[in-house]
Design an enzyme around this catalytic site. Structure first.
Site, PDB file in Angstrom:
ATOM      1  N   CYS A 115       1.283   3.139   6.700  1.00 22.34           N
ATOM      2  CA  CYS A 115       0.312   3.148   5.614  1.00 22.34           C
ATOM      3  C   CYS A 115      -0.763   4.151   5.964  1.00 22.34           C
ATOM      4  CB  CYS A 115      -0.275   1.766   5.381  1.00 22.34           C
ATOM      5  SG  CYS A 115      -1.284   1.244   6.742  1.00 22.34           S
ATOM      6  N   ARG A 396      -8.126  -4.461  -4.406  1.00 25.38           N
ATOM      7  CA  ARG A 396      -7.314  -5.240  -3.458  1.00 25.38           C
ATOM      8  C   ARG A 396      -8.178  -6.166  -2.621  1.00 25.38           C
ATOM      9  NH1 ARG A 396      -3.052  -1.896  -0.098  1.00 25.38           N
ATOM     10  NH2 ARG A 396      -2.851  -4.019   0.665  1.00 25.38           N
TER      11      ARG A 396
END
Ligand code: EPZ
Length: 417
Positions: A115, A396
């Site tokens: 990521c 998020r």
């Protein structure tokens, strides 16, 4: 795509509420896979990552009854697969692996990829489960794990105190046969919260809060009700926000207990932070001074606060050295803050921040949650207009960020479309 528009330079004044911790809520939801009886979680934040974990549980066949911040999770598991389409949205999806395997004897979980903040392998999760008797194959981008009968207790020494590995192994061990020891376990408060909930569900765990967890497996767990602890990173982010803007904030429900490693350098820099009966009160007196920090596993300075602290140091007086030891690529906010007039140089794992008197607004974007919020903080400090792109990162992990800041006097709005 939505953007956030900020007109900087206004002090923050007033109060805002701190929600439940995202990074506790995610493993706690996965713990719902450990029993058929309902697990009721209270104080669940309303965030995109929570929706992603809810989709994973639904995919496994569980039912989720949501009433505001209360979630009741229960029902029979009908699928032991965590598909790529969901896992790719959130790395924490891998937290369903331990519970599924312990409960059903098999699990097929898409391998989370790298990521933005680093390669982030899951080797420690897998090695620990193998020590507990699991057979694991990696095929077609999936982790295929199975065990004949129950997992077996084992003595696992983690080479690094990984948060996710500790959580996965802890959950798996609750239903294993015999005793599991997790040595060099991560000690983040979110793990303590998970352990407390597992104990309420009938698990036998000692050493909670220490780096040595001892779990005596039981044949089955039962339902429980658990209130999630306040989000220390959300709290820390708003502490830094009032540090960059000046003013005074009351962070309702915020606690200092798990934030000592952040509050210490903030106080050294010149902030005044007090615990009150309703939460943390923070204000800035004069211009802040540069202070060095280094990220470390808990109880050290949290990597999840590094970017926000850097935004603060960007406008402090003097220099600060910020060293990142947890992730290899967590300085993506640096070039963006520099575009706003900051003077930050990165040398390997350290960033030298030379404070400037003022930042100037600019269009910016970031590639992860904490980097994005650091740009919001920089925007609050800057002269003129800042537009933060890629708002979905903020969704998020920060509930009602714009509303909370606007409620305290910031000129900030979300532009949709
Ligand atoms: C948790 O991630 C948090 N996520 C992260 O929060 C946080 O930054 C991180 O812990 C460190 O505090 C959740 O709790 C959902 P790790 P996790 O396993 O569990 C390496 C945020 O912004 N490692 O402790 O993935 C890994 O690559 C997020 O809210 C291995 O090498 O963190 C990293 O360098 C981002 N092998 C280091 O350990 C493994 O098997 C720390 O990772 C596991 C980890």
């Amino acid at each position: 795509m939505d953007r956030i528009l900020i007109r900087g330079g206004r002090p923050l004044e007033g109060r805002l509420a701190i929600g439940g911790a995202k990074n506790a809520a995610l493993p706690l939801m996965a713990a719902g896979l450990l029993t058929e009886a309902p697990l009721t979680l209270e104080n669940v934040p309303q965030l995109a990552d929570i929706d992603t974990m809810a989709s994973l549980l639904a995919e496994a066949g569980l039912t989720l009854e949501r009433g505001g911040r209360r979630f009741a999770i229960g029902g029979r598991i009908t699928s032991t697969e965590a598909p790529y389409d969901i896992v790719r949205r959130m790395r924490a999806s891998v937290l369903v692996l331990g519970p599924l395997l312990a409960r059903c004897g098999e699990a097929r979980v898409s391998l989370p990829g790298g990521c933005a903040i680093g390669t982030r392998p899951v080797d420690l999760h897998l090695k620990g489960l193998e020590q507990m008797g699991a057979e694991i194959r990696l095929e077609g981008g999936y982790i295929d794990a199975r065990v004949r009968g129950r997992l077996r207790g084992a003595e696992i020494v983690l080479p690094f105190p990984s948060v996710g590995a500790t959580e996965n192994l802890l959950m798996a061990a609750t239903l294993a046969e015999g005793r599991t020891i997790i040595a060099n376990a991560a000690r983040e408060p979110e793990i303590g919260d998970l352990a407390a909930c597992l104990v309420a569900m009938g698990a036998e765990i000692t050493g909670i809060g220490s780096d040595r967890l001892v779990i005596s497996g039981v044949p089955a767990l039962h339902g429980a009700t658990h209130a999630i602890l306040p989000d220390r990173i959300e709290t820390g982010t708003y502490l830094c926000a009032v540090g960059v803007t000046g003013g005074e904030l009351l962070l309702e429900g915020g606690e200092a207990t798990h934030l000592a490693a952040l509050i210490r350098p903030l106080a050294e820099a010149g902030m005044v932070i007090e615990e009150t009966a309703s939460g943390l009160r923070a204000r800035r007196e004069g211009r802040l001074a540069g202070v060095d920090v280094m990220t470390e596993p808990y109880p050290g300075f949290p990597t999840d606060m590094q970017a926000q602290f850097m935004a603060l140091m960007a406008v402090a007086e003097g220099a600060a050295m910020i060293t990142e030891t947890i992730f290899e690529n967590r300085f993506m906010h640096v070039p963006e803050i520099n575009r706003m007039g900051a003077r930050i140089n990165v040398h390997g794992a350290s960033a030298i921040v030379r404070g400037v008197a003022a930042l100037s607004g600019a269009p910016v974007m970031a590639t992860d949650l904490r980097a994005s919020v650091s740009l919001v903080l920089a925007g609050l400090a800057a002269r003129g207009e800042t537009i933060v792109n890629r708002v979905y990162h903020l969704d998020r992990g920060y509930e009602a960020l714009v509303e909370k800041l606007a409620g305290c006097g910031a000129a900030i709005e979300r532009i949709t479309g």
